[in-house]
Write an enzyme that holds these catalytic residues in place. Structure first.
Site, PDB file in Angstrom:
ATOM      1  N   SER A   9       0.820  -1.282   0.160  1.00  0.00           N
ATOM      2  CA  SER A   9      -0.136   0.074   0.079  1.00  0.00           C
ATOM      3  C   SER A   9       0.811   1.262   0.031  1.00  0.00           C
ATOM      4  O   SER A   9       1.705   1.464  -0.985  1.00  0.00           O
ATOM      5  CB  SER A   9      -1.078   0.021   1.125  1.00  0.00           C
ATOM      6  OG  SER A   9      -1.620   1.033   1.333  1.00  0.00           O
ATOM      7  N   HIS A  50      -7.419  -5.179  -0.194  1.00  0.00           N
ATOM      8  CA  HIS A  50      -6.324  -4.531   0.287  1.00  0.00           C
ATOM      9  C   HIS A  50      -5.694  -5.237   1.462  1.00  0.00           C
ATOM     10  O   HIS A  50      -4.330  -5.334   1.474  1.00  0.00           O
ATOM     11  CB  HIS A  50      -6.498  -3.009   0.748  1.00  0.00           C
ATOM     12  CG  HIS A  50      -5.514  -2.076   0.539  1.00  0.00           C
ATOM     13  ND1 HIS A  50      -4.810  -1.812  -0.672  1.00  0.00           N
ATOM     14  CD2 HIS A  50      -4.605  -1.385   1.442  1.00  0.00           C
ATOM     15  CE1 HIS A  50      -3.854  -1.111  -0.476  1.00  0.00           C
ATOM     16  NE2 HIS A  50      -3.854  -0.864   0.887  1.00  0.00           N
ATOM     17  N   ASP A  71      -9.662  -4.581  -4.713  1.00  0.00           N
ATOM     18  CA  ASP A  71      -9.113  -3.464  -3.794  1.00  0.00           C
ATOM     19  C   ASP A  71      -9.435  -2.143  -3.914  1.00  0.00           C
ATOM     20  O   ASP A  71      -9.721  -1.550  -4.917  1.00  0.00           O
ATOM     21  CB  ASP A  71      -7.425  -3.379  -4.102  1.00  0.00           C
ATOM     22  CG  ASP A  71      -6.562  -2.934  -3.235  1.00  0.00           C
ATOM     23  OD1 ASP A  71      -7.174  -1.886  -2.389  1.00  0.00           O
ATOM     24  OD2 ASP A  71      -5.496  -3.330  -2.941  1.00  0.00           O
TER      25      ASP A  71
END
Ligand SMILES: *[C@@H]1O[C@H](CO)[C@@H](O)[C@H](O)[C@H]1NC(C)=O
Ligand SMILES: *[C@@H]1O[C@H](CO)[C@@H](O)[C@H](O)[C@H]1NC(C)=O
Ligand SMILES: *[C@@H]1O[C@H](CO)[C@@H](O)[C@H](O)[C@H]1NC(C)=O
Ligand SMILES: *[C@@H]1O[C@H](CO)[C@@H](O)[C@H](O)[C@H]1NC(C)=O
Ligand SMILES: *[C@@H]1O[C@H](CO)[C@@H](O)[C@H](O)[C@H]1NC(C)=O
Ligand SMILES: *[C@@H]1O[C@H](CO)[C@@H](O)[C@H](O)[C@H]1NC(C)=O
Length: 419
Positions: A194, A394, A365
């Site tokens: 991320s 995610h 995601d």
């Protein structure tokens, strides 16, 4: 009410009205939880919790029988960051052998705990240590383990005046410099998740002397292009800027440690709250209860969210609808001129980054949208691997029950082919 909430967020918040109800719903929950917090004693000892929910990172590492080391490192601008190390594993005994370094960088609102929160056979930190690597785990400024400064008070506005720009400019270089000096390794492997990939892309495309230390960049759920970004958490931050600022005193975001620990280890294990806890997690990341170990939610929630600055959240919200990743917009042409010597915030450009890069992303995601990842992938010069997992969101990259098969063992294979 819970059902209503669940239904709206899965619709990705198409209408403003839904967003408003959601925000109020969230505040209601928070309020409710606070009130219950006062009655704390009443709901203790309800269901057995995993002991790691009440541990810090070093304690979790040694709880599972691994060697742990902890360092406080100082950035060029005075922030003190917690850096954690698992120098070797349980199954490899050649402690004296010089081992190759793998550095793990967490994402938005999380911490180094991301890499050690599952059972050891499913946590990247432990798996890499057992595979024979020297594992280092960084923490970005402002999270639970990096909330100190040489001379700024943690509760001052100045301390919290940062976003991922500074994490890329100061935090990552400080961490990598420290590791390289300490281990005397010329090159390291970098794994980011991320925002940990965002920082990596920025640092490696703007600071060549750090980029040349990185042998391979493993990017999990990478975020760079933000054209299709639609995470409700970021949308809400944008819509509710002023309220968010008031609620937090314009400093830190989602980081009240003791409160969170209480929610994680005392509240989430209660059946009636399990659903609310899950809802908050899914709202941030995407929805897939089947791939999570529900018996470990207490661990996940006591360590997350790990906090960041309001400025960082605002920075992300500035990128909604933006075709390119940009530095933080300080709010006026004059202020931008002071910070950047130009009236608008400068664009980041990954096309001149030369680090070999492998990408994994999920089609479900909400933060690293598949369309955005496609754009990013096309902009990377030195691509070595690209895998899209249809059902991943995610957090599956950290907590997914099958993440070893889908992602981690491939990382190890690629490292082994490139030693
Ligand atoms: C973790 O807990 C141990 C034992 O209480 C303590 O010695 C150590 O300083 C703690 N580490 C951090 C980073 O808080
Ligand atoms: C890890 O160990 C647990 C408990 O022994 C087991 O149920 C689980 O399937 C294992 N997971 C992986 C990815 O091997
Ligand atoms: C799920 O978590 C529980 C509690 O930590 C653990 O005992 C169990 O083995 C885990 N299951 C899997 C499949 O990893
Ligand atoms: C993004 O675009 C949509 C539709 O054009 C608009 O409604 C929304 O306000 C925009 N968001 C931002 C942050 O500019
Ligand atoms: C600021 O920008 C101007 C014009 O673009 C340039 O001439 C000047 O050298 C820059 N100053 C610094 C400190 O970079
Ligand atoms: C990035 O740099 C490349 C090569 O210098 C250039 O062609 C491209 O237009 C730049 N992209 C942005 C968004 O500035």
């Amino acid at each position: 009410m819970i059902h209503y909430f669940e239904d709206t967020y899965t619709r990705h918040l198409k209408s403003t009205k839904a967003e408003r109800s959601q925000m109020w719903y969230l505040f209601t929950i928070m309020y409710f939880i606070r009130i219950l917090g006062i009655a704390h004693g009443v709901i203790q000892n309800q269901r057995s919790v995993n002991p790691e929910a009440d541990m810090n990172i070093s304690q979790i590492i040694s709880y599972w029988g691994y060697p742990d080391e902890e360092y406080d490192i100082v950035t060029e601008d005075g922030y003190i960051l917690g850096l954690f190390r698992i120098p070797y594993g349980k199954t490899n005994n050649n402690k004296n052998l010089v081992q190759r370094v793998v550095y793990l960088q967490h994402g938005l609102l999380t911490s180094a705990s991301s890499w050690i929160s599952n059972l050891p056979n499913n946590s990247l930190g432990f798996i890499l240590a057992d595979a024979g690597y020297d594992v280092w785990m960084g923490n970005s400024r402002g999270n639970t383990w990096s909330r100190k400064h040489l001379y700024l008070e943690t509760n001052s506005k100045e301390f919290w005046a940062f976003s991922f720009d500074e994490m890329a400019k100061y935090d990552l270089p400080a961490s990598i410099d420290f590791i390289v000096k300490k281990t005397r390794q010329e090159e390291i492997f970098y794994v980011g998740h991320s925002q940990g990939t965002t920082i990596g892309f920025i640092t490696f495309s703007t600071i060549p002397k750090i980029a040349e230390r990185v042998k391979i960049f493993f990017a999990l759920a990478p975020v760079f292009s933000t054209k299709y970004l639609k995470s409700p958490l970021i949308t809400i931050t944008y819509k509710w800027k002023s309220i968010v600022k008031v609620f937090s005193g314009n400093k830190d975001f989602l980081s009240k440690t003791s409160f969170k620990k209480f929610v994680g280890s005392k509240l989430c294990p209660l059946q009636i709250f399990e659903k609310i806890c899950l809802n908050i997690l899914f709202m941030m990341c995407g929805y897939d209860p089947k791939n999570l170990n529900m018996s470990r939610l207490d661990v996940y929630f006591s360590h997350n969210p790990a906090g960041t600055s309001i400025q960082n959240m605002l920075h992300w919200s500035q990128l909604l609808n933006s075709t390119h990743l940009k530095a933080y917009d300080w709010g006026s042409p004059d202020l931008n001129l002071v910070h950047y010597n130009q009236t608008t915030s400068p664009l980041y450009n990954v096309t001149n980054m030369n680090v070999a890069t492998a990408i994994w992303n999920g089609e479900r995601d909400l933060l690293a949208d598949p369309e955005d990842v496609k754009i990013l992938h096309s902009e990377i010069t030195n691509r070595i691997y690209y895998k899209t997992i249809s059902y991943y969101n995610h957090i599956d990259f950290l907590f997914g029950l099958d993440v070893y098969d889908q992602v981690y063992h491939e990382i190890i294979d690629i490292i082994q082919d490139n030693l």
